[in-house]
Design a protein around this motif. Sequence first.
Motif, PDB file in Angstrom:
ATOM      1  N   UNK A  29      63.222  56.676  74.319  1.00  0.00           N
ATOM      2  CA  UNK A  29      63.833  59.188  74.946  1.00  0.00           C
ATOM      3  C   UNK A  29      63.862  58.961  76.349  1.00  0.00           C
ATOM      4  N   UNK A  30      62.991  58.391  76.946  1.00  0.00           N
ATOM      5  CA  UNK A  30      62.680  58.168  77.809  1.00  0.00           C
ATOM      6  C   UNK A  30      63.088  56.857  79.271  1.00  0.00           C
ATOM      7  N   UNK A  31      63.293  56.882  79.841  1.00  0.00           N
ATOM      8  CA  UNK A  31      64.144  55.458  81.478  1.00  0.00           C
ATOM      9  C   UNK A  31      63.814  56.325  82.252  1.00  0.00           C
ATOM     10  N   UNK A  32      63.515  55.381  83.342  1.00  0.00           N
ATOM     11  CA  UNK A  32      63.041  55.753  84.829  1.00  0.00           C
ATOM     12  C   UNK A  32      63.465  53.775  85.155  1.00  0.00           C
ATOM     13  N   UNK A  33      62.953  54.048  86.450  1.00  0.00           N
ATOM     14  CA  UNK A  33      63.009  52.901  87.450  1.00  0.00           C
ATOM     15  C   UNK A  33      61.807  51.923  86.975  1.00  0.00           C
TER      16      UNK A  33
END
Length: 156
Positions: A29-33
């Motif tokens: 549901x959340x993707x960051x580097x």
Amino acid sequence: MKRLHVHVSVEDITHSIGFYSALFAAQPSVVKSDYAKWMLEDPRVNFAISTRGREPGLDHLGIQVENTDELHEVYARLREAGGNVIEQGQTACCYAQSEKSWIDDPAGISWETFHTTGESTVYGDGSGENQARVAHEKQSACCAPQPAAKAASPCC
């Protein structure tokens, strides 16, 4: 309703996202580097991974609540459990705004209890996690103690 939280430190975020997405049959549901999170209903868990400078493996466990009443209920349980409760209060952590406290269990595993109140554009400074002695700080390769070789086990 409360939700179990599991945070695992990983070396390769892209590879790990692929693995856990297949395992959970769901995209995060959340993707960051440097971070990804799955809010799963079956099992009901907030499962997060990050590359935030910790040794790969279990980083910490926690209990996420849905409202302030549940948070105070869990805080009371922390006090009853004994040990050093670190009340972090309002903070930005894992790209979210939340209120949280920390405690170490008898095995030394850090547990956080928290109520998420909104999103954050930054991961956070890690001050609460550092103060709570979150598991396994990385050391430089030249100075890190080497684990003892494990004997082969005939059992899985």
